[in-house]
Design an enzyme around this catalytic site. Structure first.
Site, PDB file in Angstrom:
ATOM      1  N   ARG A 166     -13.127  -8.615   0.518  1.00  0.00           N
ATOM      2  CA  ARG A 166     -12.126  -8.273   1.717  1.00  0.00           C
ATOM      3  C   ARG A 166     -11.754  -6.979   1.875  1.00  0.00           C
ATOM      4  O   ARG A 166     -11.428  -6.345   0.602  1.00  0.00           O
ATOM      5  CB  ARG A 166     -11.058  -9.439   1.610  1.00  0.00           C
ATOM      6  N   VAL A 167     -11.907  -6.325   2.848  1.00  0.00           N
ATOM      7  CA  VAL A 167     -11.484  -4.822   3.053  1.00  0.00           C
ATOM      8  C   VAL A 167     -10.140  -4.813   4.189  1.00  0.00           C
ATOM      9  O   VAL A 167     -10.599  -5.382   5.134  1.00  0.00           O
ATOM     10  CB  VAL A 167     -12.526  -4.007   3.303  1.00  0.00           C
ATOM     11  N   GLY A 168      -9.261  -4.359   4.059  1.00  0.00           N
ATOM     12  CA  GLY A 168      -8.125  -4.085   4.983  1.00  0.00           C
ATOM     13  C   GLY A 168      -8.322  -2.925   5.832  1.00  0.00           C
ATOM     14  O   GLY A 168      -9.247  -2.354   6.000  1.00  0.00           O
ATOM     15  N   ASP A 169      -7.313  -2.492   6.589  1.00  0.00           N
ATOM     16  CA  ASP A 169      -7.025  -1.459   7.254  1.00  0.00           C
ATOM     17  C   ASP A 169      -6.936  -0.145   6.556  1.00  0.00           C
ATOM     18  O   ASP A 169      -7.365   0.798   7.131  1.00  0.00           O
ATOM     19  CB  ASP A 169      -5.833  -1.635   8.337  1.00  0.00           C
ATOM     20  N   THR A 217       1.007   0.109   7.024  1.00  0.00           N
ATOM     21  CA  THR A 217       0.997  -0.827   5.813  1.00  0.00           C
ATOM     22  C   THR A 217       1.194  -2.366   6.473  1.00  0.00           C
ATOM     23  O   THR A 217       1.766  -2.385   7.418  1.00  0.00           O
ATOM     24  CB  THR A 217       1.958  -0.235   4.818  1.00  0.00           C
ATOM     25  N   GLY A 218       0.777  -3.259   5.657  1.00  0.00           N
ATOM     26  CA  GLY A 218       1.070  -4.660   6.193  1.00  0.00           C
ATOM     27  C   GLY A 218      -0.408  -5.489   6.253  1.00  0.00           C
ATOM     28  O   GLY A 218      -1.375  -5.066   5.503  1.00  0.00           O
ATOM     29  N   GLY A 243      -3.462  -6.167   6.859  1.00  0.00           N
ATOM     30  CA  GLY A 243      -4.490  -5.298   7.416  1.00  0.00           C
ATOM     31  C   GLY A 243      -5.487  -5.811   8.704  1.00  0.00           C
ATOM     32  O   GLY A 243      -5.788  -5.004   9.541  1.00  0.00           O
ATOM     33  N   THR A 299       0.767  -1.047   0.069  1.00  0.00           N
ATOM     34  CA  THR A 299      -0.050  -0.137  -0.022  1.00  0.00           C
ATOM     35  C   THR A 299       0.786   1.321   0.141  1.00  0.00           C
ATOM     36  O   THR A 299       1.802   1.196   0.867  1.00  0.00           O
ATOM     37  CB  THR A 299      -0.888   0.067   1.431  1.00  0.00           C
TER      38      THR A 299
HETATM   39  N1  ASP Z   1      -2.868  -2.909   4.742  1.00  0.00           N
HETATM   40  C1  ASP Z   1      -2.889  -3.250   3.481  1.00  0.00           C
HETATM   41  C2  ASP Z   1      -4.336  -4.375   3.465  1.00  0.00           C
HETATM   42  O1  ASP Z   1      -4.280  -5.261   4.401  1.00  0.00           O
HETATM   43  C3  ASP Z   1      -2.009  -3.990   2.509  1.00  0.00           C
HETATM   44  C4  ASP Z   1      -0.525  -3.261   2.485  1.00  0.00           C
HETATM   45  O2  ASP Z   1      -0.681  -2.575   3.474  1.00  0.00           O
HETATM   46  O3  ASP Z   1      -0.115  -3.496   1.731  1.00  0.00           O
HETATM   47  O4  ASP Z   1      -4.920  -4.271   2.526  1.00  0.00           O
END
Ligand code: ASP
Length: 340
Positions: A234-237, A257-258, A260, A206
């Site tokens: 699916r939705v992340g953070d 990032t990471g 989520g 991200t």
């Molecule tokens: N945080 C993002 C998610 O989980 C992925 C990312 O940071 O690369 O959707």
């Protein structure tokens, strides 16, 4: 081995460095930023008269290597008198338009059903926020998020409703389509269909950003396709206020990032900002939030989270669960320290 305090000092942007960064970005223009720390421009800072007009040095801070072109676009906007909101929007748009990692924008890898679904958030330090999630066919979700903030009474629009709002605002919503390379990689993935909702080096990245403008306003933004081959829906953070992004005057901002899900469970960005409110430096705040994320999510060898924080003095914090999290501060690329 530098002490923790030395490390913090290293990551605090001095006024001179920042002004150099602004000048370099303005000279480079959007999209032609130095690609690495070693290639950075040696352009001189602005004239003493221009320095006098700046209430404070603008700052752009962004995740991963593509934080460099994002910051160049953001700093060009700030250098031209844009606000922090303008800067994060410009920075995120630059990566949405050109993301060789295939993790942001319409050229991303799809979910496991073959659809590119995008999430984005933008937040101002006075509490205004706009977010979109699970949108398809929109080239610049960050701008759609800004329109949600500015033109609706809502904070978050998702899926078809967000796409209908985009059309009503004159934004083209493209039919679902994969780039040739995304299609090739997805078909290869389909052979085994191994569903692994873990972050690894290939499946995420991200762009999340913080910007501080010359008038002392801060904004945060984030835009992503989330995890490659995620479940449809699916939705992340990243598009969730308090999870992937949070900014609050007069304390500061944080972005993540990471993986989520780990950040959603803990509202990671909010944790870091609240730690700063309680007196932590941005670096201490990132370390505190990452410690909580690890405490709540079990075996940290299974996931990566990177966190960045910024306060109104321009002090920066960066910390990650695992080694390998890079971030860009102006035109400088750095590697964050990590818990493991
Ligand atoms: N945080 C993002 C998610 O989980 C992925 C990312 O940071 O690369 O959707």
């Amino acid at each position: 081995m530098p002490s923790k305090r030395d490390k913090r000092a290293e990551m605090t942007l001095t006024r001179r460095q920042t002004l150099g960064v602004v000048a370099a970005a303005a000279a480079a223009g959007c999209g032609t930023a130095p690609r690495s720390a070693s290639e950075k421009s040696s352009a001189p800072g602005p004239s003493p008269a221009a320095v006098g007009r700046l209430a404070r040095p603008p700052v752009a801070l962004a995740t991963w290597d593509h934080g460099l072109p994002a910051n160049a676009a953001a700093l060009a906007r700030l250098g031209a008198g844009g606000t922090a909101l303008d800067a994060v929007e410009a920075g995120c748009r630059a990566v949405e338009a050109d993301c060789p990692d295939m993790t942001v924008g319409l050229g991303s890898r799809p979910d496991r059903d073959g659809f590119v679904t995008l999430d984005a958030a933008i937040m101002a330090d006075d509490g205004r926020a706009g977010c979109v999630a699970f949108v398809q066919g929109v080239a610049h979700p960050i701008s759609l998020a800004r329109l949600v903030m500015e033109k609706t009474p809502h904070v978050l629009l998702v899926g078809r409703g967000a796409e209908e709002f985009a059309r009503a605002e004159g934004i083209i919503v493209h039919p679902p389509r994969l780039t040739a390379e995304a299609d090739r990689q997805w078909r290869e993935w389909l052979r085994e269909r191994r569903y692994e909702p873990v972050i690894n080096i290939e499946n995420h990245d991200t762009i999340s950003m913080l910007a501080l403008d010359a008038q002392g306003r801060m904004a945060a933004g984030s835009t992503t396709s989330g995890l490659a081959y995620k479940m449809h829906g699916r939705v992340g953070d990243s598009p969730i206020v308090g999870a992937g992004v949070f900014v609050d005057a007069p304390v500061g901002g944080a972005i993540c990032t990471g993986l989520g899900e780990t950040v959603l469970r803990t509202l990671g960005a909010h944790l870091a900002v609240e730690a700063m409110r309680a007196g932590a430096t941005p670096q201490e705040a990132c370390e505190h939030a990452i410690a909580r994320i690890v405490a709540k999510n079990g075996d940290p060898s299974r996931y990566q989270v990177g966190m960045l924080a910024l306060d109104y003095e321009g002090r920066v914090g960066a910390f990650a669960v695992q080694p390998g999290f890079t971030y860009a501060l102006g035109a400088e690329l750095a590697r964050a320290p990590s818990a493991r």
